[in-house]
Design a protein around this motif. Structure first.
Motif, mmCIF file in Angstrom:
data_model
loop_
_atom_site.group_PDB
_atom_site.id
_atom_site.type_symbol
_atom_site.label_atom_id
_atom_site.label_comp_id
_atom_site.label_asym_id
_atom_site.label_seq_id
_atom_site.Cartn_x
_atom_site.Cartn_y
_atom_site.Cartn_z
ATOM 1 N N THR A 1 70.485 90.316 30.550
ATOM 2 C CA THR A 1 69.370 90.116 29.634
ATOM 3 C C THR A 1 68.305 89.211 30.235
ATOM 4 O O THR A 1 67.141 89.364 29.910
ATOM 5 C CB THR A 1 69.848 89.504 28.306
ATOM 6 O OG1 THR A 1 70.536 88.299 28.573
ATOM 7 C CG2 THR A 1 70.718 90.464 27.545
ATOM 8 N N GLN A 2 68.694 88.281 31.105
ATOM 9 C CA GLN A 2 67.709 87.405 31.722
ATOM 10 C C GLN A 2 66.836 88.195 32.691
ATOM 11 O O GLN A 2 65.630 87.976 32.763
ATOM 12 C CB GLN A 2 68.393 86.254 32.434
ATOM 13 C CG GLN A 2 67.412 85.224 32.958
ATOM 14 C CD GLN A 2 68.101 84.023 33.570
ATOM 15 O OE1 GLN A 2 69.318 84.018 33.722
ATOM 16 N NE2 GLN A 2 67.340 83.016 33.912
ATOM 17 N N ALA A 3 67.435 89.132 33.432
ATOM 18 C CA ALA A 3 66.654 89.955 34.352
ATOM 19 C C ALA A 3 65.670 90.833 33.584
ATOM 20 O O ALA A 3 64.531 91.033 34.022
ATOM 21 C CB ALA A 3 67.588 90.813 35.201
ATOM 22 N N LEU A 4 66.084 91.342 32.442
ATOM 23 C CA LEU A 4 65.199 92.153 31.610
ATOM 24 C C LEU A 4 64.034 91.319 31.089
ATOM 25 O O LEU A 4 62.884 91.773 31.085
ATOM 26 C CB LEU A 4 65.990 92.748 30.439
ATOM 27 C CG LEU A 4 65.228 93.683 29.511
ATOM 28 C CD1 LEU A 4 64.770 94.916 30.258
ATOM 29 C CD2 LEU A 4 66.108 94.075 28.341
ATOM 30 N N SER A 5 64.312 90.104 30.705
ATOM 31 C CA SER A 5 63.263 89.206 30.222
ATOM 32 C C SER A 5 62.261 88.872 31.323
ATOM 33 O O SER A 5 61.044 88.872 31.090
ATOM 34 C CB SER A 5 63.900 87.928 29.677
ATOM 35 O OG SER A 5 62.917 87.010 29.288
ATOM 36 N N ILE A 6 62.768 88.597 32.522
ATOM 37 C CA ILE A 6 61.886 88.302 33.652
ATOM 38 C C ILE A 6 61.054 89.526 34.008
ATOM 39 O O ILE A 6 59.844 89.430 34.249
ATOM 40 C CB ILE A 6 62.709 87.810 34.860
ATOM 41 C CG1 ILE A 6 63.304 86.436 34.557
ATOM 42 C CG2 ILE A 6 61.860 87.767 36.125
ATOM 43 C CD1 ILE A 6 64.303 85.960 35.585
ATOM 44 N N GLY A 7 61.670 90.692 34.018
ATOM 45 C CA GLY A 7 60.943 91.926 34.311
ATOM 46 C C GLY A 7 59.853 92.202 33.296
ATOM 47 O O GLY A 7 58.735 92.593 33.653
ATOM 48 N N PHE A 8 60.140 91.987 32.026
ATOM 49 C CA PHE A 8 59.155 92.184 30.969
ATOM 50 C C PHE A 8 57.986 91.211 31.135
ATOM 51 O O PHE A 8 56.823 91.589 30.977
ATOM 52 C CB PHE A 8 59.819 92.012 29.599
ATOM 53 C CG PHE A 8 58.928 92.317 28.444
ATOM 54 C CD1 PHE A 8 58.533 93.620 28.183
ATOM 55 C CD2 PHE A 8 58.468 91.312 27.613
ATOM 56 C CE1 PHE A 8 57.711 93.919 27.112
ATOM 57 C CE2 PHE A 8 57.642 91.582 26.545
ATOM 58 C CZ PHE A 8 57.261 92.901 26.291
ATOM 59 N N SER A 9 58.286 89.966 31.491
ATOM 60 C CA SER A 9 57.239 88.963 31.709
ATOM 61 C C SER A 9 56.354 89.334 32.892
ATOM 62 O O SER A 9 55.133 89.160 32.840
ATOM 63 C CB SER A 9 57.856 87.585 31.944
ATOM 64 O OG SER A 9 58.562 87.164 30.814
ATOM 65 N N VAL A 10 56.945 89.856 33.951
ATOM 66 C CA VAL A 10 56.167 90.266 35.120
ATOM 67 C C VAL A 10 55.251 91.431 34.766
ATOM 68 O O VAL A 10 54.066 91.444 35.133
ATOM 69 C CB VAL A 10 57.109 90.624 36.299
ATOM 70 C CG1 VAL A 10 56.360 91.329 37.416
ATOM 71 C CG2 VAL A 10 57.798 89.378 36.817
ATOM 72 N N VAL A 11 55.766 92.413 34.040
ATOM 73 C CA VAL A 11 54.955 93.567 33.643
ATOM 74 C C VAL A 11 53.793 93.116 32.751
ATOM 75 O O VAL A 11 52.648 93.551 32.928
ATOM 76 C CB VAL A 11 55.820 94.638 32.942
ATOM 77 C CG1 VAL A 11 54.968 95.706 32.288
ATOM 78 C CG2 VAL A 11 56.782 95.265 33.935
ATOM 79 N N LEU A 12 54.066 92.240 31.791
ATOM 80 C CA LEU A 12 52.991 91.735 30.923
ATOM 81 C C LEU A 12 51.953 90.953 31.715
ATOM 82 O O LEU A 12 50.751 91.076 31.450
ATOM 83 C CB LEU A 12 53.568 90.845 29.824
ATOM 84 C CG LEU A 12 54.060 91.555 28.579
ATOM 85 C CD1 LEU A 12 54.645 90.547 27.603
ATOM 86 C CD2 LEU A 12 52.972 92.344 27.928
ATOM 87 N N SER A 13 52.390 90.190 32.680
ATOM 88 C CA SER A 13 51.451 89.443 33.516
ATOM 89 C C SER A 13 50.544 90.385 34.292
ATOM 90 O O SER A 13 49.338 90.156 34.400
ATOM 91 C CB SER A 13 52.199 88.537 34.490
ATOM 92 O OG SER A 13 52.964 87.599 33.790
#
Length: 105
Positions: A1-13
């Motif tokens: 779940t942490q990797a998914l959260s980081i990936g989502f943050s990168v995409v939003l950025s």
């Protein structure tokens, strides 16, 4: 779940950087896309605020985490309201008008 959260943050950025670059270019499509993304972000921000207030009721959640969650959600909502309002001002209409092309004879 942490990797998914980081990936989502990168995409939003990346999405926010692309929107900023489109706005700097004076792209009317970027302006419209910013309104759409901003509206969706506002909805998420209001939901984040509501869920943050529910954290107040839960035991075991540190007070600083609840305060940070409320502050970051509120700041996000305020900033996106400001962005949308600034993009709706008459002065921004002039900025996003298509520029006439130079004709070579």
């Amino acid at each position: 779940t942490q990797a998914l959260s980081i990936g989502f943050s990168v995409v939003l950025s990346i999405v926010f950087v692309v929107l900023a670059l489109l706005l700097l270019r004076g792209s009317n499509g970027g302006r419209i896309a910013t309104w759409v993304v901003g509206g969706i972000w506002l909805l998420c921000g209001f939901c984040g605020l509501a869920s943050s207030f529910f954290l107040l009721v839960l035991d075991g959640i540190p007070g600083w985490l609840t305060a940070y969650s409320i502050a970051s959600s509120a700041l996000s909502v305020i900033l996106f309201i400001a962005i949308i309002v600034l993009l709706l001002l008459p002065a921004s209409n002039d900025y996003f008008k298509p520029k006439p092309r130079e004709q070579l004879y």
